[in-house]
Design a protein around this motif. Structure first.
Motif, short mmCIF file in Angstrom:
data_model
loop_
_atom_site.label_atom_id
_atom_site.label_comp_id
_atom_site.label_asym_id
_atom_site.label_seq_id
_atom_site.Cartn_x
_atom_site.Cartn_y
_atom_site.Cartn_z
N LEU A 77 0.97 -1.15 0.12
CA LEU A 77 0.04 -0.22 -0.43
C LEU A 77 0.75 1.45 0.23
N GLU A 78 1.49 1.60 -0.94
CA GLU A 78 2.42 2.60 -0.90
C GLU A 78 1.59 4.08 -0.98
N ASN A 79 1.68 5.00 0.40
CA ASN A 79 0.61 6.08 0.56
C ASN A 79 1.16 6.73 -0.12
N VAL A 80 0.54 7.60 0.21
CA VAL A 80 0.93 9.51 -0.45
C VAL A 80 1.89 9.29 -0.28
N GLY A 81 3.36 10.49 -0.51
CA GLY A 81 4.03 10.82 -0.06
C GLY A 81 4.22 12.55 0.82
N ASN A 82 4.62 11.66 2.22
CA ASN A 82 3.96 12.90 3.32
C ASN A 82 4.15 11.94 4.77
N LEU A 83 5.32 12.62 5.37
CA LEU A 83 5.59 12.61 6.29
C LEU A 83 4.85 12.86 7.63
N VAL A 84 3.16 12.91 7.47
CA VAL A 84 3.18 13.31 8.85
C VAL A 84 1.49 12.38 8.20
N CYS A 85 0.32 13.05 7.46
CA CYS A 85 -0.46 12.39 7.68
C CYS A 85 -0.81 11.07 7.43
N PRO A 86 -0.47 10.74 6.49
CA PRO A 86 -0.19 9.22 6.44
C PRO A 86 -0.15 8.20 8.11
N ALA A 87 0.88 8.96 8.74
CA ALA A 87 1.18 7.99 10.30
C ALA A 87 -0.07 7.67 10.89
N ILE A 88 -1.62 8.30 10.79
CA ILE A 88 -2.25 7.92 11.86
C ILE A 88 -3.53 7.21 11.35
N TYR A 89 -3.34 6.47 10.22
CA TYR A 89 -4.02 5.99 9.81
C TYR A 89 -4.27 4.66 8.87
N ASP A 90 -5.12 3.49 9.69
CA ASP A 90 -4.60 2.32 9.50
C ASP A 90 -5.02 1.62 8.88
N LEU A 91 -4.60 0.95 8.17
CA LEU A 91 -4.91 0.87 5.99
C LEU A 91 -5.30 -0.56 6.68
N GLY A 92 -4.66 -1.50 7.19
CA GLY A 92 -5.26 -2.84 7.23
C GLY A 92 -3.73 -4.18 6.87
N GLN A 93 -3.43 -3.02 7.08
CA GLN A 93 -1.60 -3.13 6.83
C GLN A 93 -1.47 -4.38 8.10
N ALA A 94 -0.59 -5.29 7.95
CA ALA A 94 0.72 -6.29 8.57
C ALA A 94 1.85 -5.17 9.54
N ALA A 95 2.16 -4.86 9.12
CA ALA A 95 2.89 -3.64 9.03
C ALA A 95 2.96 -2.56 8.41
N ASN A 96 3.79 -1.12 9.08
CA ASN A 96 3.94 -0.34 9.04
C ASN A 96 5.40 -0.39 7.99
N ILE A 97 6.07 0.74 6.72
CA ILE A 97 7.07 0.49 6.36
C ILE A 97 7.51 2.14 6.05
N VAL A 98 8.67 2.86 6.84
CA VAL A 98 8.41 3.87 6.00
C VAL A 98 10.28 4.14 5.61
N VAL A 99 10.32 4.57 4.06
CA VAL A 99 11.13 4.86 3.18
C VAL A 99 11.62 6.19 3.71
N LEU A 100 13.17 6.02 3.97
CA LEU A 100 13.29 7.80 4.67
C LEU A 100 15.14 7.38 3.69
N SER A 101 15.01 8.17 2.74
CA SER A 101 16.32 8.83 2.05
C SER A 101 17.10 9.66 2.36
N VAL A 102 18.97 9.02 2.46
CA VAL A 102 19.30 9.76 2.88
C VAL A 102 19.49 11.66 2.74
N THR A 103 19.42 11.45 1.81
CA THR A 103 19.65 13.17 1.34
C THR A 103 18.12 14.04 2.27
N GLU A 104 17.31 13.54 2.66
CA GLU A 104 16.07 13.93 4.12
C GLU A 104 16.93 14.74 5.14
N GLY A 105 18.22 13.88 5.15
CA GLY A 105 19.07 14.01 6.26
C GLY A 105 18.53 13.32 7.71
N GLU A 106 19.27 13.68 9.12
CA GLU A 106 19.51 12.57 9.29
C GLU A 106 18.52 13.23 10.34
#
Lengths: 241, 116
Positions: A127-156
């Motif tokens: 379930l590839e969510n809308v690009g956004n580090l805020v709102c998708p976090a609180i909506y359960d979709l029925g997934q078995a696990a949440n995965i966050v993709v963070l690229s190194v260029t975004e900063g630590e």
């Protein structure tokens, strides 16, 4: 309520509710989850900023798997079918969910889209969510696990700035690590330190969809999750020096 | 701006409660929002003031109880300093988030009904 004279004045009546504000979404999400589980499909909610590399990760995942798992996906975007086109070109049956102005997927959007798809044929369904580090976090979709993709260029510092997203995730995929040598002052250790300040049990993998480094470990995680054997222990890999 | 859809959810839930009680109006809606719920109380209030128009919630007030995020050791209960690694400095185990620090709930609704 006026008990004495029965004058009919407006009176207060307290009603106890004690219900989650997202109870409606939670209900549909539970329905989605039951369907995924009954069909033996591992559903994963993939979140991250626009441009973090979510779609590139899925393309590389299909290449790395080489047919070992059947993949499927829905991808949420405000506009265009671009991610859907890329995923289908990579051999992943997928459908785009155009959210128009909405900044996240919700359980109903996913549910309604699944109805038009042959999702049961997947081993792993993203379930590839809308690009956004805020709102998708609180909506359960029925997934078995949440995965966050963070690229190194975004900063630590991103985990520190978006703690809800990282607190709620089961695995962080730190992507584009091939770019680390070009980012002065940005180190893998700094990301790991930040994860530990927002996640009590940080689980993460460093990888590059471009060079393939870290992809075998990610595929191992997928296979283990699919088999119901994923470790709950901290998961870390070191980059080859 | 997911606060808008959440505010619509507050109105929908309240309308159901008001209909069940045959209420004339809604006075106050009590919410609890944790610091790590991912929802901004002020934005939710602004959104509520927009979407309550034309419904029985018109004129109702949102009363939001805020719960600050705090982490502590589940074994020795020592508090983790804000911004520090979420691991007990003494026991070395993963810290636990305080109850309701990620709450996002409707607690209670105050309705105006006809007196008997």
């Amino acid at each position: 309520m006026c008990e004495s004279c029965g004058c009919g004045d407006p009176a207060l009546m307290p009603v106890d509710v004690h219900e989650r504000l997202l109870a409606g979404n939670d209900h549909v999400a539970a329905h989605n989850r039951a369907h995924f589980q009954a069909a033996g499909v591992l559903a994963l909610n993939l979140m991250g900023s626009p441009g973090a590399g979510k779609t590139a990760l899925l393309e590389a995942t299909a290449r790395e798997l080489g047919g070992r798992l059947r993949l499927g996906a829905v991808s949420g975007d405000l506009a265009t079918d671009r991610d859907g086109e890329r995923l289908r070109a990579a051999g992943i049956p997928s459908r785009t969910i155009q959210t128009n102005s909405s900044c996240h997927l919700d359980a109903t959007l996913v549910h309604d889209t699944l109805h038009g798809m042959d999702w049961q044929r997947s081993d792993v369904f993203f379930l590839e969510n809308v690009g956004n580090l805020v709102c998708p976090a609180i909506y359960d979709l029925g997934q078995a696990a949440n995965i966050v993709v963070l690229s190194v260029t975004e900063g630590e510092d991103k985990p520190l700035k978006y703690p809800v997203m990282f607190k709620n995730c089961d695995l962080v995929l730190l992507t584009k690590v091939d770019l680390l040598p070009h980012l002065p002052g940005v180190t893998l250790d700094a990301f790991v330190d930040a994860f530990g300040r927002v996640m009590p049990e940080p689980r993460w993998l460093a990888l590059s969809a471009l060079t393939g480094v870290g992809m075998p470990e990610w595929v191992q995680w997928l296979l283990a999750m699919r088999a119901g054997q994923a470790s709950k222990k901290p998961l870390r890999i070191r980059l080859p020096s | 701006m997911h606060e808008l859809s959440l505010a619509q959810g507050v109105v929908r839930r309240t309308v159901v409660a008001a209909q069940e009680a045959k209420a004339k109006a809604v006075r106050r809606i009590f919410l609890r929002i944790g610091e790590l719920a991912g929802v901004d109380g002020r934005q939710l209030t602004s959104a509520f003031e927009v979407v309550r128009g034309g419904t029985i919630c018109d004129g109702a007030v949102l009363d939001i109880e805020f719960v600050a995020a705090s982490w502590s050791c589940p074994t020795c209960a020592v508090a983790i300093e804000s911004g520090a690694p979420l691991r007990c400095p003494t026991c070395g185990i993963a810290a636990q988030l305080a109850k309701d620090a990620d709450a996002l709930s409707i607690l209670r609704i105050e309705l105006e009904v006809d007196g008997v």
